[in-house]
Motif scaffolding. Structure first.
Motif, short mmCIF file in Angstrom:
data_model
loop_
_atom_site.label_atom_id
_atom_site.label_comp_id
_atom_site.label_asym_id
_atom_site.label_seq_id
_atom_site.Cartn_x
_atom_site.Cartn_y
_atom_site.Cartn_z
N GLY A 1 43.12 -0.02 -36.53
CA GLY A 1 44.26 -0.30 -35.68
C GLY A 1 43.91 -1.28 -34.59
O GLY A 1 42.85 -1.94 -34.62
N ALA A 2 44.79 -1.36 -33.60
CA ALA A 2 44.65 -2.37 -32.55
C ALA A 2 43.62 -2.01 -31.50
O ALA A 2 43.29 -2.82 -30.65
N GLY A 3 43.09 -0.81 -31.54
CA GLY A 3 42.12 -0.39 -30.55
C GLY A 3 42.74 0.54 -29.53
O GLY A 3 43.94 0.46 -29.26
N PRO A 4 41.95 1.43 -28.94
CA PRO A 4 42.50 2.44 -28.02
C PRO A 4 42.80 1.87 -26.65
O PRO A 4 42.24 0.86 -26.23
N ASP A 5 43.71 2.54 -25.94
CA ASP A 5 43.93 2.22 -24.53
C ASP A 5 42.72 2.62 -23.70
O ASP A 5 42.34 1.92 -22.76
N VAL A 6 42.13 3.78 -24.04
CA VAL A 6 40.99 4.32 -23.29
C VAL A 6 39.93 4.79 -24.27
O VAL A 6 40.25 5.46 -25.25
N LEU A 7 38.70 4.43 -24.01
CA LEU A 7 37.56 4.92 -24.78
C LEU A 7 36.68 5.74 -23.84
O LEU A 7 36.24 5.25 -22.80
N VAL A 8 36.44 7.00 -24.20
CA VAL A 8 35.57 7.87 -23.40
C VAL A 8 34.22 7.97 -24.11
O VAL A 8 34.15 8.41 -25.27
N LEU A 9 33.17 7.56 -23.43
CA LEU A 9 31.82 7.64 -23.97
C LEU A 9 31.18 8.94 -23.47
O LEU A 9 30.83 9.04 -22.29
N ALA A 10 31.06 9.90 -24.35
CA ALA A 10 30.52 11.22 -23.97
C ALA A 10 29.40 11.59 -24.92
O ALA A 10 29.49 12.58 -25.64
N GLY B 1 35.28 -3.81 -12.73
CA GLY B 1 36.24 -4.63 -13.46
C GLY B 1 37.53 -3.92 -13.80
O GLY B 1 38.34 -4.45 -14.56
N ALA B 2 37.73 -2.74 -13.28
CA ALA B 2 38.95 -1.97 -13.55
C ALA B 2 39.92 -2.17 -12.40
O ALA B 2 39.52 -2.11 -11.22
N ASP B 3 41.21 -2.41 -12.73
CA ASP B 3 42.19 -2.60 -11.67
C ASP B 3 42.65 -1.25 -11.12
O ASP B 3 42.20 -0.19 -11.57
N ALA B 4 43.53 -1.29 -10.13
CA ALA B 4 43.95 -0.07 -9.46
C ALA B 4 44.61 0.91 -10.42
O ALA B 4 44.37 2.12 -10.34
N ALA B 5 45.42 0.38 -11.35
CA ALA B 5 46.10 1.26 -12.31
C ALA B 5 45.10 1.93 -13.24
O ALA B 5 45.24 3.12 -13.58
N GLN B 6 44.09 1.19 -13.68
CA GLN B 6 43.08 1.76 -14.58
C GLN B 6 42.22 2.79 -13.85
O GLN B 6 41.88 3.84 -14.41
N ASP C 1 41.30 -5.28 -23.03
CA ASP C 1 41.71 -4.48 -21.89
C ASP C 1 41.50 -2.98 -22.09
O ASP C 1 41.97 -2.16 -21.30
N THR C 2 40.80 -2.59 -23.16
CA THR C 2 40.48 -1.17 -23.34
C THR C 2 39.65 -0.67 -22.16
O THR C 2 38.62 -1.25 -21.82
N LEU C 3 40.12 0.40 -21.53
CA LEU C 3 39.38 0.99 -20.42
C LEU C 3 38.29 1.89 -20.96
O LEU C 3 38.56 2.82 -21.74
#
Length: 244
Positions: free
Chosen positions: A40-49, A115-120, A69-71
């Protein structure tokens, strides 16, 4: 830690969670895991755990699956933003350091944005707030001390409960009774310390009658405890620095 966060997010009703884990276990009901990222197009957020030692292997081939722009939210101890960029490219990152009480929603998480904006940043904080208290760091290099204090800190408390239990047993209490008293004492004292505007030093003074039993115990404990905790946190902080 990833599992603890996953359970909190699932309980909060967060949808569209894709877990990447070749050997999944103890997943919440209805949540499945895959060995590779979904197409797919890639996630909005990727959590590295993942454990920091496994990051290189776990991130192989991952960068091309992400959008610019994936956070990326990292809960890896010691792995810097620069280390993440080296593997995944320059994209918005929020590093975090939660601790294990997150499983009950009573953890504390330190965050730092690159590199993350206020919304991220707000999105990352909202996700980690499901695990308890959140605090933002001014400098990334503070993570080593945060890891040594709060990241590893629950284990220090568990060790204290073990030691308190063993001391009670040594003075004639049954193991079950000593364990009950030690656990309830620590959790009750922590609840008092967590009250608004509570001052641990003032609480200690209030319960310590001059010449009493508490004063006798503290006369042995305090002089040993402070340098011991300083050395303990220093050792964990140094190890976090080495992992980075």
């Amino acid at each position: 830690m990833g599992g603890a966060l996953l359970h909190r997010w699932h309980a909060a009703g967060l949808a569209d969670i894709n877990v990447i884990d070749p050997s999944p276990h103890a997943l919440p009901a209805g949540v499945a895991a895959a060995a590779a990222p979904p197409p797919g197009a890639g996630p909005d957020v990727l959590v590295l755990a993942v454990k920091p030692q496994l990051f290189a292997a776990a991130s192989a081939g991952l960068a091309e699956r992400l959008r610019p722009d994936t956070l990326v939210i990292s809960v890896m101890a010691g792995v810097t933003c620069a280390g993440i960029i080296e593997r995944l490219g320059d994209r918005p990152i929020v590093r975090t350091m939660p601790n294990t009480p997150a499983r009950l929603g009573q953890g504390v998480t330190a965050l730092f944005g690159h590199g993350a904006d206020a919304a991220q940043c707000a999105r990352a904080e909202a996700l980690l707030a499901a695990a308890g208290t959140t605090v933002w760091l001014d400098h990334e290099d503070q993570f080593n001390a945060v890891t040594g204090l709060s990241g590893s800190g629950p284990a220090y408390v568990f060790a204290f409960i073990e030691a308190l239990t063993e001391a009670g047993i040594a003075h004639g209490l049954s193991p079950a009774l000593a364990a009950t008293l030690a656990r309830a004492t620590v959790t009750g004292a922590a609840a008092l310390a967590a009250e608004p505007d509570a001052d641990p030093a003032a609480l200690r003074v209030a319960v310590t009658s001059p010449g009493g039993t508490t004063a006798a115990g503290l006369s042995v404990l305090v002089d040993r405890l402070r340098p011991l905790m300083a050395d303990t946190v220093a050792a964990a902080t140094a190890r976090s620095r080495e992992l980075g």
